[in-house]
Design a protein around this motif. Sequence first.
Motif, PDB file in Angstrom:
ATOM      1  N   HIS A 297     -22.289  46.244  50.885  1.00 31.42           N
ATOM      2  CA  HIS A 297     -21.134  47.146  50.803  1.00 31.42           C
ATOM      3  C   HIS A 297     -19.905  46.458  51.398  1.00 31.42           C
ATOM      4  CE1 HIS A 297     -18.576  50.701  51.622  1.00 31.42           C
ATOM      5  NE2 HIS A 297     -19.149  51.161  50.522  1.00 31.42           N
TER       6      HIS A 297
ATOM      7  N   TYR B  78     -18.053  47.371  53.610  1.00 28.27           N
ATOM      8  CA  TYR B  78     -17.901  47.557  55.064  1.00 28.27           C
ATOM      9  C   TYR B  78     -18.735  46.579  55.884  1.00 28.27           C
ATOM     10  CZ  TYR B  78     -15.854  52.186  53.886  1.00 28.27           C
ATOM     11  OH  TYR B  78     -15.081  53.212  53.396  1.00 28.27           O
TER      12      TYR B  78
ATOM     13  N   ASP C 167     -18.591  49.020  46.055  1.00 28.20           N
ATOM     14  CA  ASP C 167     -18.562  50.335  46.693  1.00 28.20           C
ATOM     15  C   ASP C 167     -19.862  51.056  46.345  1.00 28.20           C
ATOM     16  OD1 ASP C 167     -18.216  51.153  44.064  1.00 28.20           O
ATOM     17  OD2 ASP C 167     -16.416  52.321  44.430  1.00 28.20           O
ATOM     18  N   SER C 168     -20.000  52.279  46.825  1.00 29.45           N
ATOM     19  CA  SER C 168     -21.273  53.002  46.640  1.00 29.45           C
ATOM     20  C   SER C 168     -21.655  53.133  45.168  1.00 29.45           C
ATOM     21  CB  SER C 168     -21.159  54.410  47.215  1.00 29.45           C
ATOM     22  OG  SER C 168     -20.845  54.352  48.551  1.00 29.45           O
TER      23      SER C 168
ATOM     24  N   ASN D 232     -23.379  60.013  50.108  1.00 33.52           N
ATOM     25  CA  ASN D 232     -23.642  59.776  51.545  1.00 33.52           C
ATOM     26  C   ASN D 232     -24.511  60.887  52.128  1.00 33.52           C
ATOM     27  OD1 ASN D 232     -21.370  58.258  50.757  1.00 33.52           O
ATOM     28  ND2 ASN D 232     -20.725  58.011  52.876  1.00 33.52           N
TER      29      ASN D 232
ATOM     30  N   SER E  67     -17.159  58.488  46.106  1.00 37.15           N
ATOM     31  CA  SER E  67     -15.710  58.685  46.261  1.00 37.15           C
ATOM     32  C   SER E  67     -14.956  58.136  45.045  1.00 37.15           C
ATOM     33  CB  SER E  67     -15.216  58.055  47.559  1.00 37.15           C
ATOM     34  OG  SER E  67     -15.588  56.717  47.620  1.00 37.15           O
TER      35      SER E  67
ATOM     36  N   HIS F  10     -13.744  57.789  59.532  1.00 38.03           N
ATOM     37  CA  HIS F  10     -12.567  58.251  58.781  1.00 38.03           C
ATOM     38  C   HIS F  10     -11.830  59.411  59.455  1.00 38.03           C
ATOM     39  CE1 HIS F  10     -14.550  55.744  55.782  1.00 38.03           C
ATOM     40  NE2 HIS F  10     -13.328  55.558  55.321  1.00 38.03           N
TER      41      HIS F  10
ATOM     42  N   HIS G  69      -8.701  56.232  52.384  1.00 38.00           N
ATOM     43  CA  HIS G  69      -9.934  56.717  51.747  1.00 38.00           C
ATOM     44  C   HIS G  69      -9.894  58.258  51.776  1.00 38.00           C
ATOM     45  CE1 HIS G  69     -14.267  57.191  51.031  1.00 38.00           C
ATOM     46  NE2 HIS G  69     -14.275  55.932  50.629  1.00 38.00           N
TER      47      HIS G  69
ATOM     48  N   GLU H  15     -12.012  60.309  52.566  1.00 46.51           N
ATOM     49  CA  GLU H  15     -12.728  60.901  53.703  1.00 46.51           C
ATOM     50  C   GLU H  15     -11.811  61.081  54.917  1.00 46.51           C
ATOM     51  OE1 GLU H  15     -16.323  58.823  54.822  1.00 46.51           O
ATOM     52  OE2 GLU H  15     -16.973  58.736  52.750  1.00 46.51           O
TER      53      GLU H  15
ATOM     54  N   THR I 219     -13.169  52.779  48.200  1.00 46.55           N
ATOM     55  CA  THR I 219     -12.955  51.390  48.645  1.00 46.55           C
ATOM     56  C   THR I 219     -12.561  50.477  47.481  1.00 46.55           C
ATOM     57  OG1 THR I 219     -15.354  51.209  48.598  1.00 46.55           O
ATOM     58  CG2 THR I 219     -14.346  51.393  50.752  1.00 46.55           C
TER      59      THR I 219
END
Length: 317
Positions: A27, A29, A43-44, A117, A132, A178, A201, A203, A218
């Motif tokens: 990811h 992050y 991203d996810s 998530n 997202s 976030h 973001h 969030e 992201t």
Amino acid sequence: MDHVKAEEYIEGIKRLRTEKNAIILAHYYQTGDIQDIADFVGDSLALSQKAASNNADIILFAGVKFMAETAKILAPGKKVLLPDLNAGCSLADSCKAEDFKKFIDDNPGRTVVTYVNTTAEIKALSDIICTSSNAVQIVESLPVDEKIIFAPDRNLGNYVLNKTGRDIIIWNGACHVHEEFSLEAILKIKKEHPESKLIVHPECELPIRMVSDFIGSTSALLLYSKKDDARTYIIATEAGIIHQMQKENPDKLFIPAPPKDSTCGCSECNFMKLITLEKIYNCLKSESPEITLDEDIILKAKKPILRMMEISKKLGL
Ligand code: 13P
Ligand code: SF4
């Protein structure tokens, strides 16, 4: 970690990955060294899509547990490894299956739209999953009069509600990273760099979203920072994304949005940062820790994820 040790782990990871036909999914992050060694960074949504379609025997997930679980649900025949099982998510933790089931039962007749998530158990209780990248489009794909439960992130839920105007009730969960950004500190940076753009973001809390120039996942933030012509950006999401932004835009300046508690350094997800090169190496070598899920949970959780992926594909997301 010293440079020589890091190089040894990188060489070891590359060798083991080839020997075992493994793929490393990371990811945005994750730390820069991990992003650089990964076979795929995303991203996810992109990571789920990649997990569902690859030729590897082993997926090593450099991310957090809900992401590795999603990979296992989508590729149950593969061995899915997570280098540290403590890599959880405060947002996923804010929605426990027992409480969520009661929430659904107390609000009958609503379609359950759940952010990725979440644990596999929460996904198994859901009608459709979103990330997202596609939350607004997933909700818009439902009939206009459909009543909706959105979980677990209250900020993303509020963002989707404002964008779509749908009848949505929102679970009261949040992400510790976030929700930690300081509006005051951001406005101070904005004053020092009046030409900068604030990109955030969904969030993040409403006051931060309200003063932003752009809101996105992201990957959307990454794309925006590439296409937009400003020279300076304040980034209100986990600071790991700045590695890719800087790589793709070496002449631009990226400033991480500061947290409310200035003693806790820049805005990092302590769960994401549990993954290290050393743990990846050991995990690939021993093929553990491995993600395992009940067959029944896999079957129930797969349905709403596939529903999301079909809609995303149709919309070209
Ligand atoms: P993305 O959907 O943008 O990858 O975000 C995942 C996440 O964990 C946000 O905190
Ligand atoms: Fe979870 Fe927040 Fe970390 Fe994302 S940044 S993995 S939502 S705790």
